[in-house]
Design an enzyme around this catalytic site. Sequence first.
Site, PDB file in Angstrom:
ATOM      1  N   LYS A 109       0.861  -1.182   0.000  1.00  0.00           N
ATOM      2  CA  LYS A 109       0.000   0.000   0.000  1.00  0.00           C
ATOM      3  C   LYS A 109       0.898   1.233   0.000  1.00  0.00           C
ATOM      4  O   LYS A 109       1.775   1.382   0.860  1.00  0.00           O
ATOM      5  CB  LYS A 109      -0.862  -0.023   1.259  1.00  0.00           C
ATOM      6  CG  LYS A 109      -2.271   0.463   1.043  1.00  0.00           C
ATOM      7  CD  LYS A 109      -3.064   0.184   2.283  1.00  0.00           C
ATOM      8  CE  LYS A 109      -4.409   0.826   2.225  1.00  0.00           C
ATOM      9  NZ  LYS A 109      -5.057   0.824   3.529  1.00  0.00           N
TER      10      LYS A 109
HETATM   11  C1  E4P Z   1      -8.390   1.120   3.856  1.00  0.00           C
HETATM   12  O1  E4P Z   1      -7.619   0.758   2.998  1.00  0.00           O
HETATM   13  C2  E4P Z   1      -8.256   2.409   4.563  1.00  0.00           C
HETATM   14  O2  E4P Z   1      -7.022   2.461   5.174  1.00  0.00           O
HETATM   15  C3  E4P Z   1      -9.364   2.591   5.542  1.00  0.00           C
HETATM   16  O3  E4P Z   1     -10.569   2.137   4.968  1.00  0.00           O
HETATM   17  C4  E4P Z   1      -9.486   4.004   6.052  1.00  0.00           C
HETATM   18  O4  E4P Z   1     -10.668   4.120   6.783  1.00  0.00           O
HETATM   19  P1  E4P Z   1     -10.965   5.338   7.786  1.00  0.00           P
HETATM   20  O5  E4P Z   1     -11.294   6.543   6.979  1.00  0.00           O
HETATM   21  O6  E4P Z   1     -12.109   4.846   8.593  1.00  0.00           O
HETATM   22  O7  E4P Z   1      -9.713   5.512   8.610  1.00  0.00           O
END
Ligand code: E4P
Length: 220
Positions: free
Chosen positions: A92
């Site tokens: 990522k």
């Molecule tokens: C997923 O890849 C993201 O890191 C995550 O969904 C972020 O979510 P949030 O906005 O609730 O932190």
Amino acid sequence: MKLFIDTANIDEIKKASELGIIDGVTTNPTLISKVSKISKDTDKKSDFKDIIKKICDIIDGPISAEVISLDSETMIREAIELAQIHKNIVIKIPMCSQGLKAVKYLKTKNIKTNVTLIFSAQQALLASKAGASYVSPFLGRLDDIGQTGLILIKDIVDLFLAQNIKTEIICASIRNPIHVIDCGKLGAHIATVPYNILNQMIEHPMTSIGIDKFLKDWNN
Ligand code: E4P
């Protein structure tokens, strides 16, 4: 539509995995910090790797592990280390110029990437052009600031369809079960769902009432 679970909590991942409906896992530094007790910088990295390894042992699908550097060279070094943990690791990488460079390089090494923190269709287009396997638009965080996150998902789905772009769309920052269904109806490939929302998706008050009644009638 594929469902990923958006957590680094091993217990939650085990429970979700037992349902047999989870196709992958996404984590991020915030989610890791919620489950890791380590504060010393040197041990942090190895604890992070241990958590990711445990996740890979539970779910046989793409597991996103995020880099924490901001320059492409260090991102690449981190990515190569993380990719060695398991064949299912997806790196990522945050959306930014350095991130795009890293994605482009990692593609030549056959290392899959998930470009995260996508808040516009143009960012998604650039990530796909760099060779990202996945893009993660964050719809909940847009809703949080008074914009409509689903419009972003629709824009990216429409663009990728029109241009026959193969990068898969992971709808991230999901805040409720309706988000998941709306993203599916729009044609997004994947929703990554926190454990509590997965449970909300399972339950319906009429189902519980129905089960109670069936059992009562049977016993009578
Ligand atoms: C997923 O890849 C993201 O890191 C995550 O969904 C972020 O979510 P949030 O906005 O609730 O932190």
